[in-house]
Design a protein around this motif. Structure first.
Motif, PDB file in Angstrom:
ATOM      1  N   GLY A 100       2.783   9.913  -5.802  1.00 29.64           N
ATOM      2  CA  GLY A 100       3.497  11.174  -5.641  1.00 29.64           C
ATOM      3  C   GLY A 100       2.690  12.229  -4.928  1.00 29.64           C
ATOM      4  O   GLY A 100       1.687  11.948  -4.268  1.00 29.64           O
ATOM      5  N   ASN A 101       3.150  13.481  -5.033  1.00 24.82           N
ATOM      6  CA  ASN A 101       2.492  14.643  -4.440  1.00 24.82           C
ATOM      7  C   ASN A 101       2.299  14.494  -2.935  1.00 24.82           C
ATOM      8  O   ASN A 101       1.325  14.991  -2.365  1.00 24.82           O
ATOM      9  CB  ASN A 101       1.133  14.905  -5.119  1.00 24.82           C
ATOM     10  CG  ASN A 101       0.632  16.307  -4.828  1.00 24.82           C
ATOM     11  OD1 ASN A 101       1.423  17.253  -4.713  1.00 24.82           O
ATOM     12  ND2 ASN A 101      -0.679  16.452  -4.707  1.00 24.82           N
ATOM     13  N   GLY A 102       3.217  13.773  -2.301  1.00 22.70           N
ATOM     14  CA  GLY A 102       3.159  13.651  -0.855  1.00 22.70           C
ATOM     15  C   GLY A 102       2.109  12.703  -0.340  1.00 22.70           C
ATOM     16  O   GLY A 102       1.817  12.711   0.861  1.00 22.70           O
ATOM     17  N   ALA A 103       1.558  11.869  -1.204  1.00 20.05           N
ATOM     18  CA  ALA A 103       0.496  10.958  -0.772  1.00 20.05           C
ATOM     19  C   ALA A 103       1.011   9.964   0.274  1.00 20.05           C
ATOM     20  O   ALA A 103       0.263   9.571   1.168  1.00 20.05           O
ATOM     21  CB  ALA A 103      -0.075  10.194  -1.969  1.00 20.05           C
ATOM     22  N   ALA A 104       2.227   9.548   0.169  1.00 22.50           N
ATOM     23  CA  ALA A 104       2.792   8.603   1.134  1.00 22.50           C
ATOM     24  C   ALA A 104       3.822   9.267   2.033  1.00 22.50           C
ATOM     25  O   ALA A 104       3.875   8.995   3.229  1.00 22.50           O
ATOM     26  CB  ALA A 104       3.427   7.423   0.399  1.00 22.50           C
ATOM     27  N   ILE A 105       4.667  10.111   1.489  1.00 23.72           N
ATOM     28  CA  ILE A 105       5.742  10.767   2.246  1.00 23.72           C
ATOM     29  C   ILE A 105       5.816  12.222   1.835  1.00 23.72           C
ATOM     30  O   ILE A 105       5.755  12.551   0.640  1.00 23.72           O
ATOM     31  CB  ILE A 105       7.097  10.080   1.985  1.00 23.72           C
ATOM     32  CG1 ILE A 105       7.093   8.642   2.520  1.00 23.72           C
ATOM     33  CG2 ILE A 105       8.233  10.864   2.635  1.00 23.72           C
ATOM     34  CD1 ILE A 105       8.380   7.899   2.271  1.00 23.72           C
TER      35      ILE A 105
ATOM     36  N   THR B 143       0.832  -1.204   0.000  1.00 28.32           N
ATOM     37  CA  THR B 143       0.000   0.000   0.000  1.00 28.32           C
ATOM     38  C   THR B 143       0.872   1.263   0.000  1.00 28.32           C
ATOM     39  O   THR B 143       0.591   2.240  -0.707  1.00 28.32           O
ATOM     40  CB  THR B 143      -0.931  -0.002   1.221  1.00 28.32           C
ATOM     41  OG1 THR B 143      -1.719  -1.198   1.217  1.00 28.32           O
ATOM     42  CG2 THR B 143      -1.862   1.209   1.200  1.00 28.32           C
ATOM     43  N   ALA B 144       1.918   1.238   0.801  1.00 24.76           N
ATOM     44  CA  ALA B 144       2.838   2.373   0.839  1.00 24.76           C
ATOM     45  C   ALA B 144       3.473   2.580  -0.530  1.00 24.76           C
ATOM     46  O   ALA B 144       3.644   3.720  -0.992  1.00 24.76           O
ATOM     47  CB  ALA B 144       3.918   2.135   1.882  1.00 24.76           C
TER      48      ALA B 144
END
Length: 558
Positions: free
Chosen positions: A44-49, A36-37
């Protein structure tokens, strides 16, 4: 159809409709969470980090002051903010989280390398070459583990070992060439009873199940030296493939009649000794000559006429020769002196290899090839410039500090603080003061130094002269040195090494170390390491307390 399916979690196959169907085996590191990560990172765009919230808070506070008319606080805040965002651009792009992962790996490698090189240099500065083993005196002898210095002649050592045939195959190296090692070999090869060795040892008070006990050393040597039966010696020599037992030895020219009393070897009986016969009288022709009665005149057991290799033996009168069973384990009696010239002796070999962690000998006949493959590179320039390890490492200190970016091991925060947070940014998130801004600037300057050292600069101009870069190459020299064939990578790098500098010498020595390490490893010898107990006398007593509670379980008792 469900009744026809048998699944096995272990084999990860199924049997469906009577046929095997393969099921992909899952990778241990891939779980629902990590998958999932991974998907979030791909978006992208900060969805995970993304940049840590505390960092964003501090940046907002700095921007507020920078936009104010409070001089010079506004200028200082803006400068700090500019430095911070510049560093962030080197570290993190929310639309390239995979790239950030590569940077994190690079940071981690730099930290690990820094830790390794600082630990090593600290250790080496306080060490001497001799701490790594006998015979190790400089960079050159470190490459061959001190073998040349200890053995005197590597070819001689190989000739000495191989001259004993298979006698000591399967015997621990520390017993090679010893009387007790010879007895162990006879026992393993079912010859100890046939040769009478076991019985004679028992008669001498030796426990034949404890032959390596030092208290029996003299008795074992004496027993083996007393067994002079030619049949026992010949049969043992044949059994162990000692094909040239008289090479280089003085010839035996005696006429001891006991040599003609040949026991029937494996039966315990005796063959009929030679009988008197009619032979020509001395000084006359054989045909029609006067005769006399007596025993035939003949040379004894190891004669120049019958002894293997006797034709090249030095003539020193009636002394020498294989006189007893003990002599078959003595390389000075089984090898040509010209082949073992310069060899320091079997004691030096067994002691050195024992201290190096050597185990049982597999095939002594391969000793000449083994020792012939050991490489030694002379390092006169390095030895002259740096006669001690402390001198060598001290000379490298400033360069190593520059490669690391500090005299100490950096932390992950030293690199990732500008995007993941650090105490200086946390403080600014609570309010901006001149002191807090100054502290942040100091921290960012340090981070810049580490990023530069690790080669994390810009995408278009990556640095290559980094700790990870040069250390990675240098430590790979051991791997490259394994291929010393013509045209091999080890040979090519050796050609490129600058022979006029100590650095070029070090490249060659490193390549040789790699070749030798590979060879030694294949023969059961582990990596080079310091051995502070080398040369310390072993405990030879019989104190019963040494055996007390020998099988006790640690951290649990029992």
């Amino acid at each position: 159809m469900a009744d026809d399916i048998i699944a096995s979690a272990r084999s990860m196959t199924t049997v469906a409709d009577g046929q095997y169907v393969a099921i992909g085996t899952p990778k241990a590191a891939l779980t629902p969470a990590t998958l999932t990560a991974m998907v979030g990172m791909a978006q992208g765009n900060g969805a995970a980090i993304d940049i840590a919230p505390k960092v964003n808070e501090a940046m907002t506070k700095l921007q507020t002051v920078a936009s104010s008319s409070d001089y010079p606080a506004n200028v200082n805040a803006q400068n700090a903010l500019n430095t911070l965002t510049t560093i962030q651009s080197k570290l993190f792009n929310k639309d390239d989280v995979g790239g950030f992962g590569a940077i994190v790996g690079k940071v981690d490698a730099h930290i690990n390398n820094s830790n390794d090189v600082l630990n090593t240099t600290t250790f080496l500065k306080d060490s001497s070459y001799s701490d790594f083993g006998s015979g190790i005196k400089d960079m050159s002898s470190m490459g061959d583990r001190g073998l040349t210095n200890v053995f005197g002649s590597l070819p001689g050592a190989g000739a000495a070992m191989s001259s004993t045939g298979s006698m000591f195959n399967g015997i621990d190296i520390k017993h090679f060439g010893t009387p007790s090692g010879l007895v162990e070999s006879l026992q393993k090869n079912k010859l100890a009873n046939a040769t009478g060795v076991n019985q004679k040892l028992v008669d001498a008070g030796v426990d034949i199940n404890d032959i390596h006990n030092p208290v029996y050393a003299d008795k074992i040597s004496s027993v083996l030296g007393s067994i002079k039966d030619p049949a026992a010696i010949n049969t043992s020599a044949d059994q162990f493939g000692i094909t040239d037992p008289f090479a280089g030895l003085p010839t035996y020219t005696g006429t001891d009649s006991s040599l003609y009393k040949t026991p029937s070897f494996l039966t315990g009986g005796s063959a009929t000794p030679p009988t008197a016969t009619t032979i020509p009288a001395g000084g006359t022709g054989a045909f029609g000559a006067p005769t006399t009665t007596g025993f035939p005149t003949a040379s004894g057991y190891s004669t120049k006429a019958t002894g293997i290799g006797a034709d090249i033996a030095p003539d020193v009168g009636n002394a020498g020769g294989i006189q007893s069973l003990k002599d078959l384990g003595d390389y000075t009696k089984t090898a040509r002196p010209s082949d073992t010239a310069g060899f320091a002796g079997m004691d030096s070999l067994t002691s050195k290899f024992k201290d190096m962690g050597g185990g049982k000998i597999v095939d002594a006949s391969k000793a000449p090839s083994f020792f012939g493959s050991i490489q030694k590179v002379d390092t006169p320039l390095t030895n002259s410039a740096h006669p001690t390890l402390n001198s060598l490492i001290t000379a490298h200190s400033s360069t190593i500090t520059g490669l690391i970016g500090s005299t100490t091991v950096p932390t992950h925060q030293d690199f990732l603080g500008p995007v993941a947070g650090c105490s200086e940014l946390d403080a600014l998130a609570d309010g901006v003061t001149d002191d807090k801004v100054t502290a942040l600037n100091t921290k960012l300057a340090s981070t810049n130094t580490f990023l530069s050292a690790a080669g994390i600069t810009t995408v278009t101009a990556p640095a290559t002269q980094t700790l990870s870069g040069v250390m990675g190459f240098a430590t790979k020299l051991h791997t490259y040195g394994k291929d010393a064939s013509t045209g091999g990578l080890g040979s090519m790098l050796k050609n490129m090494a600058n022979s006029s500098t100590k650095y070029g010498e070090a490249v060659k020595a490193s390549l040789a170390e790699g070749k030798n390490n590979d060879l030694l490893s294949a023969n059961g010898i582990g990596p080079l390491k310091t051995n502070p107990f080398e040369g310390v006398p072993a405990y030879a007593g019989t104190d019963g307390s040494m055996d007390t509670n020998a099988a006790a379980k640690m951290m649990g008792g029992g």
